[in-house]
Design a protein around this motif. Structure first.
Motif, PDB file in Angstrom:
ATOM      1  N   ASN A  50       0.862  -1.204   0.104  1.00 17.67           N
ATOM      2  CA  ASN A  50      -0.067   0.077  -0.076  1.00 17.67           C
ATOM      3  C   ASN A  50       0.834   1.242   0.080  1.00 17.67           C
ATOM      4  N   SER A  51       1.961   1.042  -0.341  1.00 20.82           N
ATOM      5  CA  SER A  51       2.955   2.284  -0.316  1.00 20.82           C
ATOM      6  C   SER A  51       3.997   2.128  -1.730  1.00 20.82           C
ATOM      7  N   GLN A  52       4.762   3.026  -1.654  1.00 22.00           N
ATOM      8  CA  GLN A  52       5.775   2.776  -2.823  1.00 22.00           C
ATOM      9  C   GLN A  52       6.967   2.004  -2.375  1.00 22.00           C
ATOM     10  N   ARG A  53       7.252   1.919  -1.066  1.00 20.50           N
ATOM     11  CA  ARG A  53       8.207   0.957  -0.814  1.00 20.50           C
ATOM     12  C   ARG A  53       7.865   0.301   0.183  1.00 20.50           C
ATOM     13  N   GLN A  54       7.817  -1.250  -0.094  1.00 27.36           N
ATOM     14  CA  GLN A  54       7.246  -2.172   0.815  1.00 27.36           C
ATOM     15  C   GLN A  54       8.508  -3.063   1.346  1.00 27.36           C
ATOM     16  N   SER A  55       8.705  -3.103   2.741  1.00 26.33           N
ATOM     17  CA  SER A  55       9.908  -3.782   3.087  1.00 26.33           C
ATOM     18  C   SER A  55       9.230  -5.373   3.037  1.00 26.33           C
ATOM     19  N   LEU A  56      10.202  -6.234   2.621  1.00 28.62           N
ATOM     20  CA  LEU A  56       9.916  -7.591   2.797  1.00 28.62           C
ATOM     21  C   LEU A  56      10.890  -8.420   3.753  1.00 28.62           C
ATOM     22  N   ASN A  57      11.332  -7.549   4.660  1.00 30.19           N
ATOM     23  CA  ASN A  57      12.259  -8.134   5.828  1.00 30.19           C
ATOM     24  C   ASN A  57      11.494  -8.739   6.687  1.00 30.19           C
ATOM     25  N   GLY A  58      12.043  -9.509   7.642  1.00 30.32           N
ATOM     26  CA  GLY A  58      11.445 -10.260   8.484  1.00 30.32           C
ATOM     27  C   GLY A  58      11.623 -11.916   8.402  1.00 30.32           C
ATOM     28  N   THR A  59      10.629 -12.527   8.721  1.00 28.94           N
ATOM     29  CA  THR A  59      10.649 -13.976   8.652  1.00 28.94           C
ATOM     30  C   THR A  59      10.530 -14.602   7.139  1.00 28.94           C
ATOM     31  N   TRP A  60      11.560 -15.366   6.586  1.00 29.41           N
ATOM     32  CA  TRP A  60      11.407 -15.940   5.445  1.00 29.41           C
ATOM     33  C   TRP A  60      11.450 -17.299   5.910  1.00 29.41           C
ATOM     34  N   GLU A  61      11.653 -18.353   4.543  1.00 25.97           N
ATOM     35  CA  GLU A  61      11.921 -19.887   4.754  1.00 25.97           C
ATOM     36  C   GLU A  61      13.080 -20.164   4.063  1.00 25.97           C
ATOM     37  N   PHE A  62      13.701 -20.963   4.544  1.00 29.29           N
ATOM     38  CA  PHE A  62      15.056 -21.451   3.624  1.00 29.29           C
ATOM     39  C   PHE A  62      15.148 -22.863   3.799  1.00 29.29           C
ATOM     40  N   ARG A  63      15.728 -23.395   2.916  1.00 25.78           N
ATOM     41  CA  ARG A  63      16.338 -24.873   2.856  1.00 25.78           C
ATOM     42  C   ARG A  63      17.622 -25.187   2.109  1.00 25.78           C
ATOM     43  N   LEU A  64      18.499 -26.086   2.433  1.00 23.13           N
ATOM     44  CA  LEU A  64      19.577 -26.240   1.885  1.00 23.13           C
ATOM     45  C   LEU A  64      19.248 -27.126   0.455  1.00 23.13           C
ATOM     46  N   GLU A  65      19.908 -27.246  -0.512  1.00 19.61           N
ATOM     47  CA  GLU A  65      19.601 -27.802  -1.917  1.00 19.61           C
ATOM     48  C   GLU A  65      21.086 -28.176  -2.188  1.00 19.61           C
ATOM     49  N   PRO A  66      21.595 -29.292  -1.679  1.00 23.79           N
ATOM     50  CA  PRO A  66      22.843 -29.627  -2.190  1.00 23.79           C
ATOM     51  C   PRO A  66      22.975 -30.014  -3.483  1.00 23.79           C
ATOM     52  N   SER A  67      23.933 -29.633  -4.437  1.00 22.42           N
ATOM     53  CA  SER A  67      24.085 -30.010  -5.688  1.00 22.42           C
ATOM     54  C   SER A  67      25.297 -30.810  -5.753  1.00 22.42           C
ATOM     55  N   ALA A  68      25.503 -31.423  -7.086  1.00 15.92           N
ATOM     56  CA  ALA A  68      26.663 -32.359  -7.188  1.00 15.92           C
ATOM     57  C   ALA A  68      27.862 -31.697  -7.002  1.00 15.92           C
ATOM     58  N   GLY A  69      28.541 -32.165  -5.836  1.00 13.84           N
ATOM     59  CA  GLY A  69      29.947 -31.812  -5.451  1.00 13.84           C
ATOM     60  C   GLY A  69      29.757 -30.824  -4.108  1.00 13.84           C
ATOM     61  N   SER A  70      28.567 -30.319  -3.903  1.00 13.26           N
ATOM     62  CA  SER A  70      28.498 -29.586  -2.665  1.00 13.26           C
ATOM     63  C   SER A  70      28.400 -30.603  -1.375  1.00 13.26           C
ATOM     64  N   GLU A  71      29.117 -30.198  -0.328  1.00 15.93           N
ATOM     65  CA  GLU A  71      29.250 -31.140   0.773  1.00 15.93           C
ATOM     66  C   GLU A  71      27.963 -30.680   1.848  1.00 15.93           C
ATOM     67  N   LEU A  72      27.483 -31.582   2.419  1.00 19.60           N
ATOM     68  CA  LEU A  72      26.483 -31.543   3.227  1.00 19.60           C
ATOM     69  C   LEU A  72      26.910 -32.418   4.564  1.00 19.60           C
ATOM     70  N   HIS A  73      26.820 -31.405   5.580  1.00 22.55           N
ATOM     71  CA  HIS A  73      27.364 -32.253   6.958  1.00 22.55           C
ATOM     72  C   HIS A  73      26.049 -33.001   7.357  1.00 22.55           C
ATOM     73  N   PRO A  74      26.229 -33.965   8.242  1.00 21.31           N
ATOM     74  CA  PRO A  74      25.123 -34.635   8.891  1.00 21.31           C
ATOM     75  C   PRO A  74      24.176 -33.472   9.793  1.00 21.31           C
ATOM     76  N   LYS A  75      24.865 -32.742  10.515  1.00 23.76           N
ATOM     77  CA  LYS A  75      24.305 -31.736  11.207  1.00 23.76           C
ATOM     78  C   LYS A  75      23.296 -30.557  10.554  1.00 23.76           C
ATOM     79  N   ASP A  76      23.399 -30.869   9.132  1.00 30.49           N
ATOM     80  CA  ASP A  76      22.704 -29.897   8.211  1.00 30.49           C
ATOM     81  C   ASP A  76      21.461 -30.443   7.712  1.00 30.49           C
ATOM     82  N   LEU A  77      21.292 -31.988   7.929  1.00 28.38           N
ATOM     83  CA  LEU A  77      19.824 -32.763   7.460  1.00 28.38           C
ATOM     84  C   LEU A  77      18.752 -32.014   7.926  1.00 28.38           C
ATOM     85  N   PRO A  78      18.601 -31.334   9.249  1.00 27.45           N
ATOM     86  CA  PRO A  78      17.370 -30.720   9.379  1.00 27.45           C
ATOM     87  C   PRO A  78      16.983 -29.861   8.349  1.00 27.45           C
TER      88      PRO A  78
END
Length: 604
Positions: free
Chosen positions: A4-32
């Protein structure tokens, strides 16, 4: 969230997840984290708990609501900082990519938006994996904390404009003519004629000047010059700011507008002296690496920046050198407000110079300088630090010419520390001399005599970093303040605290070495005595340096202690080690330097 304004903040809570690709390392601690989890933006995924050696890909996602899409309006996603390689999608549609850590970028998302719920996704990779660290302009921060940070580490904003949007606006003062020139560039050439208006308000909010011009269709760049009546200059003692606004209007409707506080000032050179507005100034700086261990990125709250600048001014400093990183916009704004000078060192450190790197450096340096150059506090740039022969003269000249052309009334140097001391190319492109002296006090006179610039021609001579003196680290107090546990950067666990690219990793053995060497009984004496020793060391060195008329300024290492060393004005708990009355008498605009008696001594 409704737009409802010219500038709208999208800061705050987002979601994220790891998406390992070929050759990228994933530690067991990162599985969640392979399932979507909440994350705060701005921020880093390391602060969220992801293993620090994981470099990506990481997918960020946020839902937001648009009530209506207005005909003739354009919608932009603006990212103030994302590390490092980003692909942005809106409602599953790719809207653009970006490479770089330190610069802002905007993407036109008009065609991808829908009325109602929308989803923005950002796929990110940080330096260190597919993107080698020494080819990504990551600067020095990875060498402080072992690895580079990743994530949407600065603001994300949805911006609404008319058919024409401003890409950048640059305010360039000419105090001799009492004029202020507003240069601008649009995101793309004008589809039709437009009006560009410039308005200048003084600190009381009163309009002191305004000017408008008609711009023809097809134009993309231009400038407007106005006279500023009753001109008041910006200086360290009187940091007076004008509120300046540039507006582009199409068909009698505002299409876009940018506002900034601007200071009227000039930086000139007279021999070895630096002049601010024609008055002699001796820059006295303290080095900042951007080390904020709780964030992994240089992004604490603005009140932390304000406290830093206020404390350093109280200690007698009049400049901060941002070493091999670019702080957020808020840091520059507070420096402008408080009258603190800024030396911005662009983030080239031990690079692997490929053709791709050289092209990327030119693009990123241009964007960075375009975004910071209107801040009156920024008076100096260096293109990198302690560069050796791996960086060719042709690239340094190209970057020097670029920054010199873009930046206006500032000083620019290609290589902080100088080529001659680090095996760099013999041809230097520089408005000033810059050396990094790290030596015991009794050696300084001989070093200064050897480097005295009398035979080189008169230029300002600054020490881009020097005069470090470590103090004893309060390990007991640090652990107690951290809830009885050492902070992450002191533990030996390589998942929590990887050595990474750090060559110095003794911090993890610090407590054990104290015990092994029988120093525990002297703990309190070392804790109280070492700051006094550091103050005496620096007093002697600075008085010696300033007794040479060829010297023009200096930067002391460092603003805060960290994993590599402890020469900070602040300790590890961000407490000042020194009081202003202990430091300011020999770190002020005027100091007294005593020399030896020159009388002939006859011995019989």
């Amino acid at each position: 969230m409704a737009m409802n304004s010219q500038r709208q903040s999208l800061n705050g809570t987002w979601e994220f997840r790891l998406e390992p690709s070929a050759g990228s390392e994933l530690h067991p601690k990162d599985l969640p984290f392979t399932e979507f989890q909440p994350i705060t933006v701005p921020g880093t995924w390391e602060a969220r708990g992801v293993t620090k050696t994981y470099t990506g890909p990481v997918r960020y996602r946020k839902r937001f609501h648009v009530d209506a899409l207005q005909a003739g309006r354009r919608y932009w996603l603006q990212f103030a900082g994302a590390s490092y390689a980003a692909e942005v999608l809106v409602n599953g549609r790719s809207v653009g990519t970006h490479i770089g850590i330190w610069d802002r970028f905007s993407l036109d998302v008009t065609q991808a938006l829908s009325v109602g719920e929308n989803i923005v996704e950002v796929l990110l990779e940080k330096p260190g994996g597919r993107y080698p660290l020494n080819q990504s302009l990551a600067g020095f921060l990875p060498y402080v904390q072992g690895v580079m940070f990743g994530g949407l580490w600065q603001d994300v904003t949805l911006v609404t404009t008319g058919p024409s949007a401003l890409a950048w606006v640059h305010w360039q003062p000419d105090i001799q003519r009492q004029e202020l020139t507003c240069s601008y560039q649009l995101q793309e050439p004008l589809p039709t004629a437009a009006v560009v208006e410039v308005q200048i308000r003084n600190a009381s909010g009163m309009v002191v000047q305004e000017e408008s011009q008609l711009v023809s269709g097809g134009e993309q760049q231009g400038f407007v010059t106005v006279t500023v009546p009753n001109l008041r200059l910006w200086s360290c003692r009187d940091p007076y700011l004008y509120a300046c606004t540039a507006t582009v209007s199409v068909d009698d409707s505002i299409s876009d507008r940018q506002c900034q506080h601007v200071g009227m000032r000039s930086v000139t050179v007279d021999g070895s002296q630096i002049h601010l507005n024609g008055d002699y100034v001796y820059p006295r700086g303290v080095l900042q690496w951007g080390w904020y261990p709780d964030h992994f990125a240089p992004l604490p709250q603005p009140e932390v920046f304000r406290r830093e600048l206020t404390d350093m001014k109280a200690l007698g400093y009049n400049m901060i050198k941002h070493c091999l990183y670019v702080p957020p916009r808020e840091y520059f704004e507070i420096a402008d407000e408080l009258g603190m000078l800024t030396w911005l060192e662009l983030p080239m450190w031990w690079p692997d110079v490929t053709e791709h790197f050289a092209q990327s450096a030119v693009r990123q340096y241009q964007r960075i300088v375009e975004q910071v150059r209107s801040h009156p506090s920024v008076i100096m740039y260096t293109l990198g630090c302690e560069l050796d022969e791996r960086v060719p003269a042709a690239l340094l000249k190209q970057l020097y010419d670029l920054v010199r052309t873009l930046s206006g009334s500032v000083l620019v140097k290609d290589n902080s520390g100088s080529a001659e001391c680090y095996g760099g190319v013999s041809q230097e492109y520089a408005d000033f001399y810059d050396h990094h002296f790290y030596a015991e006090p009794h050696l300084y006179p001989a070093i200064l005599d050897a480097f005295t610039a009398r035979a080189r021609g008169a230029k300002p001579w600054l020490f881009g970093e020097f005069c470090d003196c470590d103090t004893f680290r309060d390990l007991t107090g640090l652990v107690a303040a951290n809830g009885g546990e050492p902070p992450w950067w002191m533990v030996k666990d390589p998942d929590m605290n990887p050595q990474g690219v750090r060559w110095e990793y003794a911090i993890v053995e610090h407590r054990q070495r104290l015990r092994d060497n029988g120093l525990q009984p002297y703990y309190e004496a070392l804790l109280t005595g070492s700051p006094h020793q550091a103050a005496v060391f620096r007093k002697w060195v600075l008085e010696t340096v300033r007794s040479y008329e060829e010297t023009s300024g200096y930067v002391i290492l460092n603003i805060a202690d960290g994993p590599l060393n402890t020469p900070g004005m602040y300790d590890d708990r961000q407490q000042l080690k020194f009081q202003p009355e202990d430091i300011q008498p020999w770190n002020d605009d005027s100091v007294l330097s005593l020399g030896w008696d020159r009388r002939r001594i006859w011995l019989f």
